[in-house]
Write a protein that holds these residues in place. Structure first.
Motif, PDB file in Angstrom:
ATOM      1  N   SER A  49      -6.954  -2.799 -16.932  1.00 13.72           N
ATOM      2  CA  SER A  49      -5.620  -2.756 -16.335  1.00 13.72           C
ATOM      3  C   SER A  49      -5.751  -2.499 -14.845  1.00 13.72           C
ATOM      4  O   SER A  49      -6.664  -1.814 -14.412  1.00 13.72           O
ATOM      5  CB  SER A  49      -4.793  -1.629 -16.950  1.00 13.72           C
ATOM      6  N   LEU A  50      -4.810  -3.041 -14.095  1.00 13.54           N
ATOM      7  CA  LEU A  50      -4.821  -2.863 -12.649  1.00 13.54           C
ATOM      8  C   LEU A  50      -3.400  -2.645 -12.157  1.00 13.54           C
ATOM      9  O   LEU A  50      -2.480  -3.341 -12.573  1.00 13.54           O
ATOM     10  CB  LEU A  50      -5.416  -4.108 -11.965  1.00 13.54           C
ATOM     11  N   THR A  51      -3.246  -1.663 -11.287  1.00  6.80           N
ATOM     12  CA  THR A  51      -1.967  -1.428 -10.621  1.00  6.80           C
ATOM     13  C   THR A  51      -2.167  -1.679  -9.137  1.00  6.80           C
ATOM     14  O   THR A  51      -3.049  -1.090  -8.511  1.00  6.80           O
ATOM     15  CB  THR A  51      -1.474   0.021 -10.843  1.00  6.80           C
ATOM     16  N   ILE A  52      -1.365  -2.575  -8.589  1.00  4.52           N
ATOM     17  CA  ILE A  52      -1.428  -2.925  -7.173  1.00  4.52           C
ATOM     18  C   ILE A  52      -0.238  -2.278  -6.476  1.00  4.52           C
ATOM     19  O   ILE A  52       0.907  -2.493  -6.860  1.00  4.52           O
ATOM     20  CB  ILE A  52      -1.352  -4.455  -6.972  1.00  4.52           C
ATOM     21  N   SER A  53      -0.525  -1.478  -5.459  1.00  2.10           N
ATOM     22  CA  SER A  53       0.572  -0.862  -4.711  1.00  2.10           C
ATOM     23  C   SER A  53       0.569  -1.276  -3.241  1.00  2.10           C
ATOM     24  O   SER A  53       1.540  -1.062  -2.538  1.00  2.10           O
ATOM     25  CB  SER A  53       0.508   0.663  -4.837  1.00  2.10           C
ATOM     26  N   LYS A  54      -0.528  -1.861  -2.792  1.00  2.05           N
ATOM     27  CA  LYS A  54      -0.615  -2.352  -1.410  1.00  2.05           C
ATOM     28  C   LYS A  54      -1.282  -3.718  -1.417  1.00  2.05           C
ATOM     29  O   LYS A  54      -2.102  -4.012  -2.282  1.00  2.05           O
ATOM     30  CB  LYS A  54      -1.462  -1.406  -0.558  1.00  2.05           C
ATOM     31  N   LYS A  55      -0.956  -4.524  -0.437  1.00  2.00           N
ATOM     32  CA  LYS A  55      -1.567  -5.854  -0.329  1.00  2.00           C
ATOM     33  C   LYS A  55      -3.089  -5.761  -0.261  1.00  2.00           C
ATOM     34  O   LYS A  55      -3.796  -6.569  -0.851  1.00  2.00           O
ATOM     35  CB  LYS A  55      -1.056  -6.566   0.923  1.00  2.00           C
ATOM     36  N   ASN A  56      -3.592  -4.781   0.441  1.00  2.00           N
ATOM     37  CA  ASN A  56      -5.040  -4.646   0.620  1.00  2.00           C
ATOM     38  C   ASN A  56      -5.772  -4.303  -0.676  1.00  2.00           C
ATOM     39  O   ASN A  56      -6.982  -4.443  -0.746  1.00  2.00           O
ATOM     40  CB  ASN A  56      -5.345  -3.604   1.685  1.00  2.00           C
ATOM     41  N   ASP A  57      -5.039  -3.833  -1.682  1.00  2.00           N
ATOM     42  CA  ASP A  57      -5.676  -3.516  -2.965  1.00  2.00           C
ATOM     43  C   ASP A  57      -6.351  -4.743  -3.572  1.00  2.00           C
ATOM     44  O   ASP A  57      -7.343  -4.623  -4.278  1.00  2.00           O
ATOM     45  CB  ASP A  57      -4.652  -2.969  -3.963  1.00  2.00           C
ATOM     46  N   LEU A  58      -5.815  -5.916  -3.303  1.00  2.00           N
ATOM     47  CA  LEU A  58      -6.372  -7.146  -3.852  1.00  2.00           C
ATOM     48  C   LEU A  58      -7.725  -7.504  -3.259  1.00  2.00           C
ATOM     49  O   LEU A  58      -8.463  -8.301  -3.831  1.00  2.00           O
ATOM     50  CB  LEU A  58      -5.400  -8.311  -3.642  1.00  2.00           C
ATOM     51  N   LYS A  59      -8.048  -6.922  -2.118  1.00  2.00           N
ATOM     52  CA  LYS A  59      -9.303  -7.245  -1.443  1.00  2.00           C
ATOM     53  C   LYS A  59     -10.417  -6.242  -1.725  1.00  2.00           C
ATOM     54  O   LYS A  59     -11.523  -6.393  -1.227  1.00  2.00           O
ATOM     55  CB  LYS A  59      -9.063  -7.332   0.064  1.00  2.00           C
ATOM     56  N   LYS A  60     -10.137  -5.238  -2.518  1.00  2.00           N
ATOM     57  CA  LYS A  60     -11.146  -4.224  -2.823  1.00  2.00           C
ATOM     58  C   LYS A  60     -12.260  -4.835  -3.670  1.00  2.00           C
ATOM     59  O   LYS A  60     -12.011  -5.672  -4.540  1.00  2.00           O
ATOM     60  CB  LYS A  60     -10.516  -3.046  -3.556  1.00  2.00           C
ATOM     61  N   PRO A  61     -13.508  -4.425  -3.423  1.00  2.00           N
ATOM     62  CA  PRO A  61     -14.630  -4.992  -4.179  1.00  2.00           C
ATOM     63  C   PRO A  61     -14.480  -4.866  -5.690  1.00  2.00           C
ATOM     64  O   PRO A  61     -14.834  -5.783  -6.421  1.00  2.00           O
ATOM     65  CB  PRO A  61     -15.835  -4.191  -3.680  1.00  2.00           C
ATOM     66  N   ALA A  62     -13.959  -3.747  -6.164  1.00  2.00           N
ATOM     67  CA  ALA A  62     -13.798  -3.569  -7.612  1.00  2.00           C
ATOM     68  C   ALA A  62     -12.842  -4.598  -8.189  1.00  2.00           C
ATOM     69  O   ALA A  62     -13.090  -5.159  -9.266  1.00  2.00           O
ATOM     70  CB  ALA A  62     -13.300  -2.157  -7.919  1.00  2.00           C
TER      71      ALA A  62
END
Length: 79
Positions: A49-62
């Protein structure tokens, strides 16, 4: 002398079950690249599961590493 049980002594099935309860970022930062067994095991963790709260979260290595294994996505953007 006491034998010590280490995380790597557990079978893959047990490790996969444990991984279900850990956040993706912790899985990635703790186990990715540790050794070939753990890296390969991370590629087969199902149902993340993944929760995105900021645009930059999509660019995290994990997120990039586990993208194909994410079954549940929650977006929490606020204005």
């Amino acid at each position: 002398m006491t034998d010590r049980l280490q995380l790597e002594d557990f079978p893959d099935e047990i490790l996969l079950e444990v991984c279900k309860y850990l956040p993706m970022s912790d899985l990635y930062s703790s186990f990715y690249g540790l050794n070939s067994r753990m890296t390969n095991l991370l590629r087969s963790v199902p149902g993340l599961s993944l929760t995105i709260s900021k645009k930059n979260d999509l660019k995290k290595p994990a997120v990039l590493h586990f993208m194909s294994q994410i079954d549940h996505l929650t977006l929490k953007y606020s204005r």
